[in-house]
Design an enzyme around this catalytic site. Structure first.
Site, PDB file in Angstrom:
ATOM      1  N   ALA A  78      -3.692   7.843  -5.437  1.00  0.00           N
ATOM      2  CA  ALA A  78      -2.324   7.315  -5.489  1.00  0.00           C
ATOM      3  C   ALA A  78      -2.425   5.845  -5.879  1.00  0.00           C
ATOM      4  O   ALA A  78      -2.635   4.971  -5.032  1.00  0.00           O
ATOM      5  CB  ALA A  78      -1.642   7.477  -4.134  1.00  0.00           C
ATOM      6  N   GLY A 112       0.827  -1.204   0.000  1.00  0.00           N
ATOM      7  CA  GLY A 112       0.000   0.000   0.000  1.00  0.00           C
ATOM      8  C   GLY A 112       0.853   1.242   0.000  1.00  0.00           C
ATOM      9  O   GLY A 112       2.071   1.171  -0.173  1.00  0.00           O
ATOM     10  N   ASN A 113       0.215   2.391   0.183  1.00  0.00           N
ATOM     11  CA  ASN A 113       0.965   3.647   0.255  1.00  0.00           C
ATOM     12  C   ASN A 113       0.312   4.584   1.271  1.00  0.00           C
ATOM     13  O   ASN A 113      -0.737   4.283   1.824  1.00  0.00           O
ATOM     14  CB  ASN A 113       1.083   4.286  -1.137  1.00  0.00           C
ATOM     15  CG  ASN A 113      -0.264   4.649  -1.720  1.00  0.00           C
ATOM     16  OD1 ASN A 113      -0.974   5.492  -1.176  1.00  0.00           O
ATOM     17  ND2 ASN A 113      -0.628   3.993  -2.814  1.00  0.00           N
ATOM     18  N   ARG A 114       0.939   5.722   1.494  1.00  0.00           N
ATOM     19  CA  ARG A 114       0.555   6.609   2.594  1.00  0.00           C
ATOM     20  C   ARG A 114      -0.481   7.657   2.211  1.00  0.00           C
ATOM     21  O   ARG A 114      -0.703   8.599   2.965  1.00  0.00           O
ATOM     22  CB  ARG A 114       1.793   7.336   3.130  1.00  0.00           C
ATOM     23  CG  ARG A 114       2.782   6.415   3.776  1.00  0.00           C
ATOM     24  CD  ARG A 114       3.925   7.230   4.383  1.00  0.00           C
ATOM     25  NE  ARG A 114       4.964   6.369   4.891  1.00  0.00           N
ATOM     26  CZ  ARG A 114       4.899   5.723   6.054  1.00  0.00           C
ATOM     27  NH1 ARG A 114       3.836   5.853   6.830  1.00  0.00           N
ATOM     28  NH2 ARG A 114       5.887   4.950   6.439  1.00  0.00           N
ATOM     29  N   SER A 115      -1.095   7.524   1.060  1.00  0.00           N
ATOM     30  CA  SER A 115      -2.088   8.527   0.668  1.00  0.00           C
ATOM     31  C   SER A 115      -3.190   8.625   1.727  1.00  0.00           C
ATOM     32  O   SER A 115      -3.719   7.615   2.179  1.00  0.00           O
ATOM     33  CB  SER A 115      -2.704   8.141  -0.670  1.00  0.00           C
ATOM     34  OG  SER A 115      -3.779   9.004  -0.968  1.00  0.00           O
TER      35      SER A 115
END
Ligand code: C5P
Length: 226
Positions: free
Chosen positions: A97, A29-32
């Site tokens: 994102a 995943g990512n930090r969006s």
């Protein structure tokens, strides 16, 4: 009071990050946080647009008033939802994102550690570029807005990278966020540039994400009147 200058426009906005599963319990995943996309959807609805918000994973955010909110998880799901909603949208904003890569295989069962077999190696496969695909399939007169998070480096400034990305992706407007100092991810504020395919460039002064949203919709309203 805000102007009702987006009345009659059908708008679809993506926000948040995607999660790409590795096995039933793990993902990339990512930090969006989704805050910028949510602000864009909220401001569009306040200005009279009919808004669908396609949200990936976000921080805990209140659903924007008057917006049709749908949740997705993976890039593949986001792509399906955007393609469906873009078919009758006047404006598409890709603020999500999207993971550039996904694990090449999703294990059916939880991957176990074991002293008998070697540690697993994860291989990645490139996800389709949803924005570029939407540009290719766009309806006549549809405005498409992309985002770019850039840092200045020895090959050029944030603005140079933004100009090149606008040309490469073929969208009408590109929001370029400077992610070096201060950052845009997870923050309350944002700053950068708004670039248009016709060469127009507006600086976006550092400020709340709703302020960037207002600048964005001013530019879209102008674009739709052309
Ligand atoms: O190439 P880059 O990821 O920097 O481009 C960012 C823009 O492209 C954003 O608008 C993002 O939502 C979109 N994007 C996409 N599909 C991807 C990767 C990015 O639509 N697989």
């Amino acid at each position: 009071a805000l102007p009702r200058d987006l009345e009659g426009l059908r708008v679809v906005v993506s926000a948040g990050g995607t999660r790409e599963p590795l096995d039933p319990v793990r993902y990339l995943g990512n930090r969006s946080s989704g805050k910028q996309g949510y602000a864009i959807a909220r401001v569009a609805a306040q200005r009279g647009a009919e808004v669908t918000l396609v949200a990936g994973h976000t921080a805990e955010l209140p659903p924007p008033a008057g917006v049709d909110l749908r949740h997705v998880s993976t890039a593949a799901q986001l792509r399906d939802a955007m393609q469906e909603r873009a078919q009758d949208a006047d404006v598409v904003v890709m603020a999500a994102a999207v993971a550039d890569f996904r694990p090449s295989a999703r294990a059916e069962f939880k991957i176990k550690k074991s002293d008998d077999v070697p540690d697993p190696v994860v291989t990645l496969t490139r996800n389709p570029d949803i924005l570029a695909e939407l540009v290719q399939k766009r309806r006549a007169g549809q405005a498409i807005v992309g985002f770019a998070a850039e840092t200045g480096d020895e090959r050029g400034s944030v603005l140079d990278h933004g100009r090149a990305k606008l040309a490469r992706k073929g969208c009408d407007l590109l929001v370029v966020n400077s992610v070096g100092e201060g950052g845009a991810f997870e923050a309350e504020d944002n700053a950068g540039w708004l670039l248009a395919a016709d060469g127009a460039e507006r600086p976006i002064p550092r400020g709340p994400k709703a302020q960037l949203a207002a600048t964005l919709w001013d530019a879209v309203a102008e674009f739709m009147r052309r």
